[in-house]
Design an enzyme around this catalytic site. Structure first.
Site, PDB file in Angstrom:
ATOM      1  N   ARG A  61       0.893  -0.913   0.275  1.00 42.22           N
ATOM      2  CA  ARG A  61       0.057   0.102  -0.149  1.00 42.22           C
ATOM      3  C   ARG A  61       0.713   1.574  -0.537  1.00 42.22           C
ATOM      4  O   ARG A  61       0.262   2.077   0.388  1.00 42.22           O
ATOM      5  CB  ARG A  61      -0.475   0.027   1.295  1.00 42.22           C
ATOM      6  N   SER A 108     -11.341   1.370   2.861  1.00 40.80           N
ATOM      7  CA  SER A 108     -10.995   0.401   3.748  1.00 40.80           C
ATOM      8  C   SER A 108      -9.898   1.293   4.505  1.00 40.80           C
ATOM      9  O   SER A 108      -9.271   2.486   4.371  1.00 40.80           O
ATOM     10  CB  SER A 108      -9.242  -0.611   3.378  1.00 40.80           C
ATOM     11  N   GLU A 140      -4.504   3.819   5.951  1.00 39.38           N
ATOM     12  CA  GLU A 140      -4.768   3.253   5.219  1.00 39.38           C
ATOM     13  C   GLU A 140      -5.477   4.807   4.690  1.00 39.38           C
ATOM     14  O   GLU A 140      -4.887   5.228   2.986  1.00 39.38           O
ATOM     15  CB  GLU A 140      -5.310   2.408   4.185  1.00 39.38           C
TER      16      GLU A 140
END
EC number: 1.3.1.98
Length: 273
Positions: free
Chosen positions: A147, A198, A269
């Protein structure tokens, strides 16, 4: 997420040249600039953004299938690209059907799901550097991590991506996998609600944030209009009255609660603007 204040300037570029021009003007006038794709994983401050919001997600949508690569501009929606590639029998893009973002954001965050991520299919990335010069970097120099990438938090603006071109032997299988990725999202995550997506990163190893949050007994917990989803605990939804501060305070509460119970520190995130 449908929270946050207004921006001073809002610009939708219709070409890469226009992105270069806006970036140059912002540098010369010392005006802050924020590049917006689809708005996934973005939490805008209640005070708004005193600068230029460059909405690439509403422009830069060209797609080309060339001899040795697929070219897609940064504003192309991931599900659109996934379904188009499935139609032509081009594999590798199936997992994009389950991600509500754009190409540019997917590269910055190395977006992924169902065991795959963006770094697997990228060949090279075309971007505008700090001097408004158009550059191209190969995937091995993009510093992809879970990520994250070299573009995360940087001033460079991604304008297009070249992907590996891999025709599948079984077109129907590609189409089935694409549909499966979309169906998994529909069945697993909240839909038709305002959400940040998320909230916390889900590392490939270790417990999933959603499970930790659920086991901490936090499903359905609310602060103001921000609520932990009953469908998936790693998603925060807006009941229609939430502020960015509600969401921020709920995220802090979740992190503290999970750390106290499991001695695990969750990593956001979501990106704050």
């Amino acid at each position: 997420m449908k929270v946050g204040g207004q921006c001073t300037y809002y610009i939708v570029p219709n070409s890469i040249d226009e992105v270069v021009e806006v970036k140059r003007n912002c540098r010369l006038s010392n005006t802050p600039i924020f590049v917006l794709g689809n708005g996934s994983n973005i939490i805008v401050n209640d005070r708004g953004f005193d600068g230029v919001v460059l909405h690439i997600g509403k422009g830069l949508k060209e797609i080309q299938v060339n001899e040795d690569h697929v070219y897609a501009e940064a504003g192309v929606a991931l599900p659109l690209l996934s379904n188009l590639m499935a139609k032509y029998g081009i594999g590798g893009f199936e997992f994009y059907a389950g991600i509500p973002g754009t190409i540019g954001g997917a590269v910055v965050m190395n977006a992924g799901c169902i065991g795959h991520d963006t770094s697997e299919i990228v060949k090279s990335i075309i971007y505008i550097d700090e001097n408004e010069e158009l550059q191209e970097v190969e995937v091995h120099d993009a510093n992809f991590h879970f990520r994250s990438s070299r573009f995360h938090g940087q001033a460079d603006i991604i304008v297009a991506v070249k992907f590996h071109l891999r025709y599948a032997d079984d077109i129907q299988l590609v189409q089935q996998k694409t549909k499966m990725a979309a169906d998994i999202r529909k069945g697993k995550f909240p839909i038709n609600v305002a959400t940040v997506g998320s909230t916390f990163k889900s590392p490939p190893e270790g417990p999933h944030p959603g499970r930790l949050i659920e086991e901490a007994g936090l499903k359905g917990y609310k602060i103001g209009g921000a609520e932990i989803s009953h469908v998936h605990a790693n998603w925060i939804i807006n009941d229609g009255s939430a502020t960015a501060d509600d969401i921020r305070r709920l995220i802090i509460f979740i992190k503290e609660s999970v750390y106290i119970k499991f001695n695990i520190l969750l990593e956001e995130e979501a990106i704050y603007v």
